[in-house]
Design an enzyme around this catalytic site. Structure first.
Site, short mmCIF file in Angstrom:
data_model
loop_
_atom_site.label_atom_id
_atom_site.label_comp_id
_atom_site.label_asym_id
_atom_site.label_seq_id
_atom_site.Cartn_x
_atom_site.Cartn_y
_atom_site.Cartn_z
N ASP A 77 0.80 -1.23 0.00
CA ASP A 77 0.00 0.00 0.00
C ASP A 77 0.83 1.28 0.00
O ASP A 77 0.42 2.31 0.53
CB ASP A 77 -0.97 0.02 1.20
CG ASP A 77 -1.88 -1.19 1.21
OD1 ASP A 77 -2.17 -1.72 0.13
OD2 ASP A 77 -2.28 -1.62 2.31
N LYS A 133 1.78 2.11 -5.12
CA LYS A 133 2.31 1.54 -6.38
C LYS A 133 1.39 1.82 -7.56
O LYS A 133 1.84 2.20 -8.64
CB LYS A 133 2.51 0.01 -6.23
CG LYS A 133 3.51 -0.36 -5.14
CD LYS A 133 3.60 -1.86 -4.95
CE LYS A 133 2.38 -2.47 -4.31
NZ LYS A 133 2.11 -2.05 -2.91
N GLY A 178 -4.52 -4.34 -3.79
CA GLY A 178 -5.51 -3.30 -4.13
C GLY A 178 -4.70 -2.09 -4.53
O GLY A 178 -4.08 -1.46 -3.67
N HIS A 179 -4.63 -1.81 -5.81
CA HIS A 179 -3.80 -0.71 -6.31
C HIS A 179 -4.71 0.44 -6.75
O HIS A 179 -5.46 0.31 -7.71
CB HIS A 179 -2.92 -1.19 -7.48
CG HIS A 179 -1.87 -2.17 -7.04
ND1 HIS A 179 -0.95 -2.72 -7.88
CD2 HIS A 179 -1.59 -2.68 -5.81
CE1 HIS A 179 -0.15 -3.52 -7.19
NE2 HIS A 179 -0.54 -3.52 -5.94
N GLN A 199 2.08 -6.08 -3.16
CA GLN A 199 2.49 -6.16 -1.76
C GLN A 199 3.76 -5.32 -1.55
O GLN A 199 3.94 -4.33 -2.22
CB GLN A 199 2.69 -7.62 -1.31
CG GLN A 199 1.39 -8.43 -1.20
CD GLN A 199 0.84 -8.90 -2.53
OE1 GLN A 199 1.51 -9.59 -3.27
NE2 GLN A 199 -0.39 -8.54 -2.84
P1 GDP Z 1 -0.76 0.30 -3.53
O1 GDP Z 1 -1.33 -0.99 -3.06
O2 GDP Z 1 0.71 0.40 -3.27
O3 GDP Z 1 -1.12 0.63 -4.94
O4 GDP Z 1 -1.41 1.43 -2.61
P2 GDP Z 1 -2.97 1.54 -2.21
O5 GDP Z 1 -3.73 2.00 -3.38
O6 GDP Z 1 -3.43 0.30 -1.54
O7 GDP Z 1 -2.88 2.62 -1.06
C1 GDP Z 1 -2.35 3.89 -1.28
C2 GDP Z 1 -3.44 4.92 -0.91
O8 GDP Z 1 -2.84 6.19 -0.81
C3 GDP Z 1 -4.51 5.06 -1.97
O9 GDP Z 1 -5.69 5.41 -1.33
C4 GDP Z 1 -4.00 6.21 -2.84
O10 GDP Z 1 -5.04 6.88 -3.50
C5 GDP Z 1 -3.35 7.07 -1.80
N1 GDP Z 1 -2.19 7.86 -2.23
C6 GDP Z 1 -1.18 7.50 -3.08
N2 GDP Z 1 -0.23 8.46 -3.09
C7 GDP Z 1 -0.64 9.42 -2.23
C8 GDP Z 1 -0.06 10.66 -1.79
O11 GDP Z 1 1.03 11.05 -2.17
N3 GDP Z 1 -0.79 11.39 -0.90
C9 GDP Z 1 -2.00 10.98 -0.42
N4 GDP Z 1 -2.62 11.75 0.46
N5 GDP Z 1 -2.56 9.82 -0.82
C10 GDP Z 1 -1.87 9.06 -1.69
P1 IMO Z 2 -0.86 -4.23 -2.25
O1 IMO Z 2 -0.37 -4.78 -3.57
C1 IMO Z 2 -1.04 -4.61 2.07
C2 IMO Z 2 -1.05 -8.66 3.72
C3 IMO Z 2 -2.31 -9.14 4.40
C4 IMO Z 2 -1.71 -10.11 5.41
C5 IMO Z 2 -0.57 -10.73 4.64
C6 IMO Z 2 -0.92 -12.06 3.97
O2 IMO Z 2 -2.16 -3.54 -2.33
O3 IMO Z 2 0.21 -3.43 -1.58
P2 IMO Z 2 -2.41 -12.81 1.90
O4 IMO Z 2 -3.81 -12.44 1.54
O5 IMO Z 2 -1.39 -12.43 0.90
O6 IMO Z 2 -2.27 -14.23 2.36
O7 IMO Z 2 -2.11 -11.93 3.22
O8 IMO Z 2 -0.21 -9.81 3.63
N1 IMO Z 2 -1.24 -8.17 2.33
C7 IMO Z 2 -1.20 -6.88 1.99
N2 IMO Z 2 -1.06 -5.77 2.74
N3 IMO Z 2 -1.11 -4.51 0.73
C8 IMO Z 2 -1.22 -5.61 -0.04
O9 IMO Z 2 -1.16 -5.56 -1.39
C9 IMO Z 2 -1.32 -6.87 0.58
N4 IMO Z 2 -1.46 -8.13 0.13
C10 IMO Z 2 -1.40 -8.92 1.21
O10 IMO Z 2 -2.99 -8.07 5.02
O11 IMO Z 2 -1.16 -9.40 6.50
MG MG Z 3 -2.87 -1.68 -1.83
#
Ligand code: GDP
Ligand code: IMO
Ligand code: MG
Length: 421
Positions: free
Chosen positions: A13, A16, A40-41, A222
């Site tokens: 998270d 990415k 979840g991207h 991840q």
């Molecule tokens: P990913 O899994 O690495 O793609 O990240 P996620 O989408 O799960 O979580 C990142 C969260 O931060 C999302 O809600 C994005 O919309 C948000 N986000 C990404 N970059 C920034 C930033 O620079 N500032 C803020 N405030 N939010 C951001």
């Molecule tokens: P992105 O790509 C954050 C965490 C789960 C749990 C552990 C194992 O959005 O960054 P799994 O379902 O893989 O067996 O879970 O890894 N986890 C993540 N945490 N971002 C993710 O993906 C994750 N994918 C798995 O919360 O602790």
């Molecule tokens: Mg994510």
């Protein structure tokens, strides 16, 4: 031409999805190399937020090819929902999404096995996303898995054999109650949808693209601290999230890897269980969660929050051979008067600046205080406008990691991104 890799340096998270979307115009092909719908991207443009789970984050750029690589595991139901969502937005995904024949399939019973295994673990549960990731990768390494390329030959028979085996495990090993009948029907609809896509020998095609001087960006899921080998085991996911995983998950030689973009949040978050040395249990932690909107993009679970962890960051830079750093969520630290960075782990009175084997031992974080810039970064257009405190923070991190920060993200939207020279 070499393949550049973008991956997370923390517990996932890091942002990415947003950054892949921002970098996509510089590439011809975007390829996911591991993980599955546990990811979840999120990416945002024109005031709309999109969340992708199995589909690469270059999909909103119609002229770019997106590949789901062999290292990815696919749940046909989640895939179908994603595709339907994208088609509703008017995207012609049949044209620019290719799927590796070697990608493994998540069966409905894999999901149930994930739930049963977690329930059996009780208080020591991993906190899995319950998407069936662990059991699917177990079947892959156990040489029982079903792959996308299996869809065309005796598929129902192969499905029944594996599914029956899982059902026996659910009954005998776990005494687990389950009902998958509705889900199974949707699952087969998803399989039909997958059949309508271009199913490819991705390793061959990717290497041809490399030869043809096409620019490829490999998208990780991840983060490094969730890597099956190098993460905070056993509280990890079941794939190699590190840069080496791109070689395995796409079929490219190590010598073909170019830039490694390591992405990190200006603080730390973690969803699920497991050690988190810089975790905050006070108002500052709640503030990070609230202002950073730290809730899982896949499960909606609140993310645990803490300060940036430098020993962990340096470790991730090392393992991945990061060549360029990208810092996200710098805007959030602007709400604080001051903030901290964890610089070492104090264990039994001794300071360590690397991740110990037993990270679950009693770690007292050693911190360094920073004065915040106390201003809204989200409207800035260039690094020339950066407040002095932010420049000092960037310099400090670059010195500590010996890697330059090339992008600072200051908001969730595509446009809220500042490239540094
Ligand atoms: P990913 O899994 O690495 O793609 O990240 P996620 O989408 O799960 O979580 C990142 C969260 O931060 C999302 O809600 C994005 O919309 C948000 N986000 C990404 N970059 C920034 C930033 O620079 N500032 C803020 N405030 N939010 C951001
Ligand atoms: P992105 O790509 C954050 C965490 C789960 C749990 C552990 C194992 O959005 O960054 P799994 O379902 O893989 O067996 O879970 O890894 N986890 C993540 N945490 N971002 C993710 O993906 C994750 N994918 C798995 O919360 O602790
Ligand atoms: Mg994510």
């Amino acid at each position: 031409m070499k393949v550049d890799v973008l991956l997370g340096l923390q517990w996932g998270d890091e942002g990415k999805g947003k950054i892949v979307d921002v970098l996509a115009p510089n590439y011809d092909i975007i390829a996911r190399f591991q993980g599955g719908p546990n990811a979840g991207h999120s990416l945002e443009f024109n005031n709309v937020k999109h969340v992708l789970h199995s589909i690469p984050s270059g999909i909103f750029h119609a002229e770019k090819i997106n590949i789901i690589g062999n290292g990815v595991v696919i749940d046909p139901v989640i895939f179908k929902n994603e595709i339907e969502g994208l088609r509703k937005l008017g995207l012609n995904v049949s044209k620019n999404l290719l799927i590796s024949k070697k990608a493994h399939l998540i069966l409905p019973t894999h999901q149930r096995l994930d739930a049963a295994s977690e329930a059996a673990k009780g208080v020591s549960k991993i906190g899995s996303t319950l998407k069936g990731i662990g059991p699917t990768y177990m079947d892959k390494t156990g040489r029982n898995g079903l792959r996308v390329g299996d869809i065309h030959v005796n598929f129902n028979e192969k499905y029944e054999i594996l599914s029956a085996k899982h059902k026996m495990m659910l009954k005998k090993n776990y005494d687990f109650d389950y009902d998958i009948s509705d889900y199974e029907q949707e699952w087969f609809e998803g399989i039909e949808l997958i059949k309508s896509f271009m199913l490819i020998d991705s390793e061959k095609i990717i290497n041809e693209f490399i030869k043809d001087n096409k620019k490829i960006l490999a998208e990780g899921a991840q983060g490094t601290l969730l890597d099956i080998d190098f993460g905070t085991y056993p509280f990890v996911t079941s794939s190699n999230t590190v840069s080496a995983g791109a070689c395995i998950g796409l079929g490219i030689a190590p010598s073909k890897i170019g830039e490694v973009y390591g992405i990190f949040k200006a603080y730390c978050t973690r969803v699920g269980s497991g050690p988190f040395p810089s975790e905050l249990f006070d108002d500052a932690g709640l503030m990070l969660q609230k202002l950073g909107n730290e809730f899982g993009a896949t499960t909606g679970r609140p993310r645990r929050c803490g300060w940036l962890d430098l020993p962990a960051l340096k470790y991730s830079v090392l393992i991945n051979g990061v060549t360029q750093l990208i810092m996200t969520k710098a805007d959030i630290l602007g709400f604080f008067d001051d903030f901290k960075v964890v610089t070492a782990y104090r264990i039994n009175g001794e300071d360590y600046d690397y991740m110990p084997f037993d990270i679950d031992t009693k770690i007292e974080p050693v911190t360094k205080n920073f004065k915040s810039w106390k201003s809204d970064l989200s409207k800035l257009k260039s690094s020339d406008e950066f407040p002095k405190e932010l420049n000092e923070f960037i310099k400090y991190l670059e010195t500590e990691t010996s890697v330059s920060i090339k992008i600072v993200s200051v908001g969730p939207d595509r446009s809220e991104t500042i490239k540094l020279s």
